[in-house]
Every structure is written in C-alpha cells, then in structure tokens.
Design a protein around this motif. Sequence first.
Motif, short mmCIF file in Angstrom:
data_model
loop_
_atom_site.label_atom_id
_atom_site.label_comp_id
_atom_site.label_asym_id
_atom_site.label_seq_id
_atom_site.Cartn_x
_atom_site.Cartn_y
_atom_site.Cartn_z
N CYS A 1 50.62 37.68 21.60
CA CYS A 1 49.69 38.17 20.57
C CYS A 1 50.11 39.54 20.07
CB CYS A 1 48.29 38.23 21.18
SG CYS A 1 47.17 39.39 20.41
N HIS A 2 50.10 39.72 18.73
CA HIS A 2 50.52 40.99 18.14
C HIS A 2 49.50 41.58 17.18
CE1 HIS A 2 54.73 41.27 19.55
NE2 HIS A 2 54.67 39.96 19.58
N ASN A 3 48.27 41.08 17.17
CA ASN A 3 47.30 41.67 16.26
C ASN A 3 45.90 41.50 16.81
OD1 ASN A 3 46.86 43.19 13.96
ND2 ASN A 3 47.78 41.72 12.56
N SER A 4 44.98 42.32 16.30
CA SER A 4 43.61 42.32 16.81
C SER A 4 42.60 41.74 15.83
CB SER A 4 43.19 43.75 17.17
OG SER A 4 43.29 44.60 16.05
N GLN A 5 43.08 41.36 14.63
CA GLN A 5 42.24 40.68 13.64
C GLN A 5 43.13 39.82 12.78
OE1 GLN A 5 39.46 43.00 11.27
NE2 GLN A 5 39.42 44.62 12.81
N ASN A 6 42.49 38.87 12.05
CA ASN A 6 43.23 38.06 11.11
C ASN A 6 43.51 38.90 9.85
OD1 ASN A 6 44.24 36.07 9.34
ND2 ASN A 6 43.01 34.50 10.36
N MET A 7 44.77 38.96 9.43
CA MET A 7 45.13 39.78 8.28
C MET A 7 44.63 39.20 6.97
SD MET A 7 49.03 40.97 9.21
CE MET A 7 49.64 39.30 9.36
N LEU B 1 46.47 32.57 15.28
CA LEU B 1 46.72 31.21 15.76
C LEU B 1 46.64 30.19 14.63
CD1 LEU B 1 44.67 31.37 19.08
CD2 LEU B 1 47.15 31.53 18.80
N VAL B 2 46.87 30.63 13.41
CA VAL B 2 46.79 29.72 12.27
C VAL B 2 47.85 28.62 12.37
CG1 VAL B 2 47.08 29.53 9.77
CG2 VAL B 2 45.72 31.39 10.74
N ASN B 3 49.05 28.96 12.80
CA ASN B 3 50.13 27.97 12.94
C ASN B 3 50.63 27.96 14.38
OD1 ASN B 3 52.38 26.33 12.84
ND2 ASN B 3 53.42 27.44 11.22
N ILE B 4 50.32 26.91 15.12
CA ILE B 4 50.81 26.78 16.49
C ILE B 4 51.71 25.54 16.63
CG2 ILE B 4 48.85 28.02 17.50
CD1 ILE B 4 47.70 25.29 18.34
N ASP B 5 52.30 25.12 15.50
CA ASP B 5 53.13 23.92 15.51
C ASP B 5 54.35 24.05 16.41
OD1 ASP B 5 51.34 22.90 13.76
OD2 ASP B 5 52.68 22.76 12.04
N PHE B 6 54.97 25.22 16.44
CA PHE B 6 56.15 25.42 17.30
C PHE B 6 55.76 25.26 18.77
CE2 PHE B 6 57.31 27.74 13.43
CZ PHE B 6 58.60 27.26 13.21
N MET C 1 38.82 30.28 10.35
CA MET C 1 38.30 29.04 10.93
C MET C 1 39.41 28.29 11.69
SD MET C 1 35.97 27.80 7.68
CE MET C 1 35.54 26.25 8.48
N ILE C 2 40.59 28.24 11.10
CA ILE C 2 41.72 27.58 11.77
C ILE C 2 42.07 28.32 13.05
CG2 ILE C 2 44.13 26.88 11.56
CD1 ILE C 2 43.71 26.72 8.54
N HIS C 3 42.09 29.64 12.97
CA HIS C 3 42.38 30.45 14.16
C HIS C 3 41.38 30.14 15.28
CE1 HIS C 3 43.41 34.05 16.55
NE2 HIS C 3 42.11 34.17 16.71
N ALA C 4 40.09 30.11 14.94
CA ALA C 4 39.06 29.86 15.95
C ALA C 4 39.21 28.46 16.55
CB ALA C 4 37.67 30.02 15.32
N PHE C 5 39.55 27.48 15.72
CA PHE C 5 39.75 26.11 16.22
C PHE C 5 40.93 26.06 17.20
CE2 PHE C 5 41.95 21.98 15.73
CZ PHE C 5 40.97 21.16 16.27
N HIS C 6 42.04 26.66 16.82
CA HIS C 6 43.23 26.64 17.68
C HIS C 6 43.03 27.45 18.95
CE1 HIS C 6 46.16 25.48 14.20
NE2 HIS C 6 45.57 24.44 14.74
N ARG C 7 42.18 28.46 18.88
CA ARG C 7 41.89 29.26 20.07
C ARG C 7 41.32 28.39 21.19
NH1 ARG C 7 38.43 34.16 18.48
NH2 ARG C 7 36.82 32.55 18.34
N GLY C 8 40.55 27.38 20.81
CA GLY C 8 40.01 26.47 21.80
C GLY C 8 41.02 25.48 22.35
N GLN C 9 42.17 25.35 21.70
CA GLN C 9 43.19 24.41 22.13
C GLN C 9 44.37 25.05 22.86
OE1 GLN C 9 44.29 22.53 18.34
NE2 GLN C 9 43.23 20.69 19.04
N ILE C 10 44.46 26.35 22.79
CA ILE C 10 45.71 27.02 23.14
C ILE C 10 46.09 26.83 24.60
CG2 ILE C 10 44.83 29.31 23.75
CD1 ILE C 10 47.80 28.51 21.48
#
Length: 365
Positions: free
Chosen positions: A114-120, A93-98, A127-136
């Motif tokens: 979702c296509h993965n089980s961890q951040n590559m 969820l690093v980039n959710i601009d679209f 940190m960005i992923h975790a922040f966006h997870r709360g907004q999704i």
Amino acid sequence: MKVLVVGMTKNPGGIETVVMNYVRNADPRRVQFDFLSASPYIAYEDELLERGSRVAHVPLRHEHPIIFRNELKRFMDAHANEYDAIWVHLCSLVNIDFLKSAYSHGIPKRIIHCHNSQNMWGGFRNMIHAFHRGQITKYATDYWTCSEDAVEWFYGDGIKENPKYAYIPNAINPEDVVFDAHKRIEVREAMGWGGKVVLGNVARLHPQKNQSFLLHALAPILTPSSNVILTIVGDGVLRDSLCQEAEALGIADNVQFLGLRDDVHNLYQGMDAFVLPSKFEGVSIAFLEAQSNGLPCLISDTLSDEGIVNDNVTKLPITAGSEGQWLSAVRQLDDSGNRTQHPHVKGSRHDIHQQVETFYARLRC
C-alpha cells in the motif's frame, strides 16, 4: 529468489523511486527483480535492462480490457512458475487483476504493498476499492504498507493482527542527496538561481499534491519584484491549469515548472526550502530526500509524523484561510544555507540499507 514487480509506470514518481531504491541496493546474488507493467514503457527501464532484469508489458486495462486479460494470462501461463514472489505496488485496490492472476497461477508469495491513505480519484472507484478490500485476503499472502495511517482505509479493520502484515517504511539512500556546498553553488549558477530564495516542490501535478493552494498562499511573495521563486518539479494532469493560475495571479515570472527531471537529487542542493502542501500521502519520497539534504521543510498538517526525521520540519494547515500561515513560515525561514546540522535520515528506519535487510527477511518468511 526471483521477484516479479508490478506497479511501475512511465512516471518516475514515488512508487518507482521506492522500487528502484531496493533494486539499486539489494544484492543481485540474493534477489532477482523482473517487471510486469500495463504501461508501454516504465521509468528507469533502460537501467533495469542493463542490470539484468526482464521487463514485460501488457496493454492498459481500461483501453483494451479483453487484450489486457489475454496478454496477462499468456504471460502468467508462460512465466508464473519462475517466480517465488509477486510484489504488487498500489495506491488503491481498484485494479487487483495482477494479484488475482498470480493467485490462480500459483505464485507462492503474493505481496500487496500500500502506498496511499486515500483514493486519489473518488467516486465509483471508491466503491470498487471497498469491494476489493473485502476480497484481498483471498488473493494476497502478505500485506505491506508504507504508512500505518493508511492501513485502515486501504486494508480495513483487523489487518494489523494478521501475522503477514508488515509496516515497511519508505526508504532512500541518504548518500544520494547529502548536502554538498560546492554542488549547491554549481546548481544555483546552472539554474540561474543566484541571489534568489528558491522554494522547491517535488511532486506530481495532481489534486492530491495541492500545488494550487501553494500558488495562492505564496502569491504575495512571488511577485515580479521579489527575490523568491517557486520551483515545481514534476508533471501531471494539472500542468496547464497550474500554469494558467500562475499567469492569472501575476506570478508566472517567479514560478518555474521544470517538468520531469533526472537530476532532482542535484536540484535539492540549490533549493533553500522544501514545500509540500499535499492533501494526503503515504510517506513522500521527495520529503525524505529533502530531509536527507537538510532542507527546512514546510508540509501540510494532514500528513502523519511517520516520515519526519529532522527537527527543521514545520507542519501547517491547508484549510481555507490558512494561506497566511504558509506565507509567514516562508518569511521566517533561515536563509543561511547551513544544512549540515539536520540530516538524520542516515541510520533511521528510512535508510534503504536498513530496509533491504528487512526485505530479505520478509521474502523468506
């Protein structure tokens, strides 16, 4: 229905293959797929254009952030009202601009897949992923995943209780890779594989895919005097370093780096086994294809059982000191070449013909 697809790149990898399996097997009278990408060219673009899809491009966000935002807004201003849904494929969820833009422009159905089980990549991106997870849940209407093991990391707790959550298994067309004994002979002759035991790995050259472990584990049977070769199909950031490792281990003559290929389905025919030591995955499309071909498969035990449909799959550890178990498993492989007893993908939940019907239903609900 008109669906805007986001997430395709120039690399014909897992996401690209998933999407194309839907494009090729869905009824064009029922759904129209168009594409928006932050890549100057996407895999299979020529085929998509021939099928009547529209393909639009915006600049890469990290290279041209202001131009990216302006071009994305310009596209959405002009075309958002044409679409019933946006289907956003992501590994994090690093980039959710679209997705945000689709929300602000009123596209009614906004699917995040979702296509993965961890951040590559880790680090700050976690940190960005975790922040966006709360907004999704503000921006998406539907929450799909290719692997239930990935759900907690990607979406957080509680998403499975959401009525718009859906487990959508990765799916392939089994007929594309069904075993063909005559084609096997042709491929092995064309590739110079006659008399060799061919171990195949189909994946990006990336730390996630763990090819370095494979080189070290199999080095004792990849010596110049051996009849075993390792064929790695794919490209990525680790190509140079992996080539150097093969040289340093003295196995370069028996390791083939074939790069990106448009004949992967044929290459499975010539292989004798499929090896996938990934550190983590959603469900690997290449693994499903290898099983559909009937290949014996050695995979890492860090992967879930979700993608296993055949009975000739062996899970092995990839921890330090476990290399010998991979070596032993390779030595015990059945070299008869008989694969007709194993392909069980057809008719399973990983058969694209089953999943296309689910896709239609999910689009309507």
